[in-house]
Scaffold this motif. Structure first.
Motif, short mmCIF file in Angstrom:
data_model
loop_
_atom_site.label_atom_id
_atom_site.label_comp_id
_atom_site.label_asym_id
_atom_site.label_seq_id
_atom_site.Cartn_x
_atom_site.Cartn_y
_atom_site.Cartn_z
N ARG B 3 26.26 40.34 61.73
CA ARG B 3 27.64 40.80 61.89
C ARG B 3 28.57 39.61 62.13
O ARG B 3 29.72 39.63 61.75
CB ARG B 3 27.73 41.78 63.07
CG ARG B 3 27.05 43.10 62.78
CD ARG B 3 27.15 44.00 63.99
NE ARG B 3 28.50 44.50 64.19
CZ ARG B 3 29.00 45.56 63.58
NH1 ARG B 3 28.27 46.22 62.73
NH2 ARG B 3 30.23 45.95 63.80
N PRO B 6 29.05 36.38 57.97
CA PRO B 6 29.12 37.11 56.69
C PRO B 6 28.29 36.48 55.59
O PRO B 6 27.78 37.17 54.70
CB PRO B 6 30.61 37.07 56.34
CG PRO B 6 31.23 36.06 57.22
CD PRO B 6 30.35 35.90 58.41
N LEU B 7 28.11 35.16 55.68
CA LEU B 7 27.34 34.45 54.65
C LEU B 7 25.88 34.92 54.66
O LEU B 7 25.25 35.07 53.61
CB LEU B 7 27.43 32.95 54.92
CG LEU B 7 26.96 32.03 53.80
CD1 LEU B 7 27.81 32.21 52.56
CD2 LEU B 7 27.01 30.59 54.25
N LEU B 9 24.67 37.87 55.59
CA LEU B 9 24.57 39.21 54.99
C LEU B 9 24.64 39.12 53.47
O LEU B 9 23.87 39.75 52.74
CB LEU B 9 25.69 40.09 55.54
CG LEU B 9 25.74 41.52 55.02
CD1 LEU B 9 24.52 42.29 55.47
CD2 LEU B 9 27.00 42.23 55.52
N LYS B 10 25.57 38.28 53.00
CA LYS B 10 25.73 38.13 51.55
C LYS B 10 24.48 37.52 50.92
O LYS B 10 23.99 37.97 49.88
CB LYS B 10 26.95 37.22 51.29
CG LYS B 10 27.42 37.17 49.89
CD LYS B 10 27.31 35.91 49.11
CE LYS B 10 27.07 34.62 49.67
NZ LYS B 10 26.52 33.63 48.75
#
Lengths: 313, 281
Positions: B3, B6-7, B9-10
């Motif tokens: 959370r 973001p990198l 998760l991507k």
């Protein structure tokens, strides 16, 4: 707004940008033209905090790029000249990723992505993988990506490069809409015609320096007054010189094997008068017509002649 | 953590969405399972009435060392193109104009590139439990071996990501990453063991012994063997020395990589920032 003060970038002995003084007022669009290697991309790269200036200062939205790079990044949407996209991400996931980079999550990110995809006419490609989009669509998606965090300033480096004519028209439509929204934009291109439709001001870079700046309205006002004429006729050079040297509206001319090409500063009546004088002097004119105005050469001619403000530097 | 990064998760989305990820995991598990059963069968000689824990320990050590060697050599394959690949795909400049810090970018790359390797280690846990049933290892050894494997993966991934940031091209970063792993596994192993062997021939030469021990302490396979109880020594202390040494190198590379990603961070002096026109001229 964007402002630079003696902004300079040097790579070894090569000076990529030399003492650039540039001001882009808030809510206006500044077009930066110049040939490849003129320093456009380096300038935009410094404004986007990607390259550290050798000396000089640059301010974007009131923040100095070297002192407050984080604030600058929050204020800008940057589109590089050659960009890539991430494979194996859908259009929506792509936008969510960048939204999250700016701390935008949840409902706000969803709403923005829906609005922006509609805005750039990609609403039907939401679930398409980004790498499966055409170049024109990727370009528009990049514009949507630039706008996800609603930046004040947009820095677009050659946004139309590599696009087919239809995609260029679509891109211009989007840029015009951005201009209406009041975004401050700096756009680079090596084609002036491309920028003149969306820009308020045009600046020309040569060898790392800003050689001329002109307001687009002033430039376009002059296009009616400065026309390129092509007269086809078989005549001796002396005959041409005798007539054309005595017409004040003929600014410059060049003799060609089948006629003469000239820059004419006059209205239709004066053109008719020129044609009359040519015929009276015995030149058998077979064609007399106006050629499309090359706005780029006009820009150069006007700034060199001092017809347009030349306030660069 | 996802959370906040973001990198990460991507990267997970991208990496786990391909067919390669499940195929690699399945292929690795099947290979390790076959090897485990082969080793167990060979150790019990086809009879199951008399189980010898000492032989089971051999299986445990062999599996541990093999797994360590495989994951250490696989890690650069996943991590060496992490940042240079972004540069080559021309996605890095846009990423760098986002407010993500160099720490977030590098950490996202390290964790995402080591995630598959960590998964490889975790899926072999049931195989180790078989060895465990034979009484070949105590729980502390199992935890030590696994924990060390996981930390080594993260360290190698971190160094590879840093090389990837500093080297600009994936080809170079791959060469540098594999050179690092070769140093860690082969050079320290061969020279360390060689020097120790030489020290047994010349017992009064402490220089050879000390350097031999120094080099072996930097070898993940040696530490792993010690943690599995295959070689005598103070391996809890040695593993800390190992982590401290490579951790320090990682920190240095990390600082340099952060500077590469965000050159503004290292424009310390006002002169550099605002420039001195006289100097320029």
């Amino acid at each position: 707004m964007i402002q630079t003060q003696n902004l300079t970038k040097k790579y070894g002995r090569t000076v990529a940008v030399n003492r650039l003084n540039l001001t882009v007022r808030q809510g206006t669009v500044f077009g930066l033209i110049g040939e490849n290697g003129a320093g456009k991309t380096t300038t935009l790269s410094m404004l986007a905090t990607l390259t550290v200036p050798t000396f000089g200062r640059a301010f974007v939205n009131g923040f100095e790029v070297c002192k407050h790079p984080h604030d600058v990044r929050m204020s800008i949407g940057y589109m590089p000249d050659a960009f890539g996209v991430y494979d194996d991400l859908t259009v929506t996931e792509y936008l969510y990723f960048y939204a999250e980079c700016y701390g935008i999550k949840g409902a706000l990110a969803r709403r923005r992505s829906v609005d922006l995809l509609e805005w750039v006419n990609l609403q039907n490609q939401r679930k398409t993988y980004v790498n499966a989009l055409s170049r024109g669509m990727q370009q528009r998606l990049e514009l949507a990506r630039c706008l996800m965090h609603d930046p004040q300033v947009l820095i677009l480096d050659e946004p139309a490069s590599g696009l087919d004519p239809r995609s260029r028209i679509e891109l211009r439509r989007v840029l015009r809409r951005l201009r209406e929204l009041g975004k401050t934009m700096i756009i680079s291109s090596h084609i002036l015609n491309e920028l003149s439709e969306v820009s308020d001001e045009i600046g020309m870079m040569r060898g790392g320096e800003l050689s001329a700046v002109a307001a687009v309205d002033a430039l376009l006002d002059q296009t009616g007054a400065y026309r390129r004429l092509w007269i086809q006729a078989a005549a001796e050079p002396e005959s041409w010189h005798r007539v054309l040297a005595n017409v004040p509206q003929v600014l410059e001319y060049a003799l060609r094997p089948q006629g003469v090409e000239m820059v004419f500063s006059g209205l239709e009546e004066e053109q008719a008068e020129l044609l009359k004088r040519l015929i009276q002097s015995g030149i058998a004119v077979t064609h007399f017509g106006e050629q499309p105005t090359d706005i780029e050469s006009l820009f150069l001619r006007l700034t060199e002649r001092g017809v347009l403000p030349h306030d660069a530097g | 953590m996802m959370r906040g990064n973001p990198l990460l998760l991507k990267e997970f989305r991208q990496r786990m969405r391909t067919r390669r990820a499940p195929l690699v995991i399945m292929g690795y598990f099947i290979s390790m399972a076959l090897l485990t059963f082969l080793l167990l069968y060979e150790n019990v000689q086809g009879q199951l009435t008399l189980l010898l824990p000492a032989r089971g320990e051999q299986v445990f050590v062999t599996l541990g060392l093999l797994q360590m060697a495989v994951v250490v050599f696989l890690t650069p394959a996943f991590a060496a193109g992490a940042v240079s690949g972004e540069r080559e795909r021309r996605t890095l400049s846009v990423l760098l104009t986002t407010p993500l810090s160099p720490f977030t970018i590098l950490m996202g790359k390290v964790l995402s590139s080591s995630a598959l390797l960590l998964l490889l280690v975790v899926v072999t846990l049931p195989l180790y439990s078989l060895v465990f049933l034979f009484g070949a290892a105590v729980p502390q050894e199992l935890v030590g071996v696994f924990g060390f494997q996981l930390l080594t993966i993260v360290l190698v991934a971190a160094m590879s990501v840093c090389w990837s940031t500093l080297a600009l091209r994936s080809g170079w970063s791959t060469v540098l990453s594999y050179a690092t792993v070769t140093w860690m596994v082969l050079i320290t192993g061969l020279f360390g063991y060689g020097l120790q062997y030489a020290a047994t021939r010349f017992p009064i030469d402490y220089f050879l012994l000390n350097w031999g021990q120094f080099l072996l302490r930097l070898n993940p396979l040696w530490i792993e063997a010690g943690l599995a109880g295959a070689v005598p020594g103070h391996f809890a202390r040695d593993s800390l020395w190992f982590l401290g040494f490579y951790g320090s190198i990682t920190v240095i590379l990390w600082v340099l990589s952060s500077g590469r990603l965000r050159p503004q961070s290292y424009a310390f002096s006002a002169r550099f920032r605002h420039g001195d026109e006289k100097d320029f001229e």
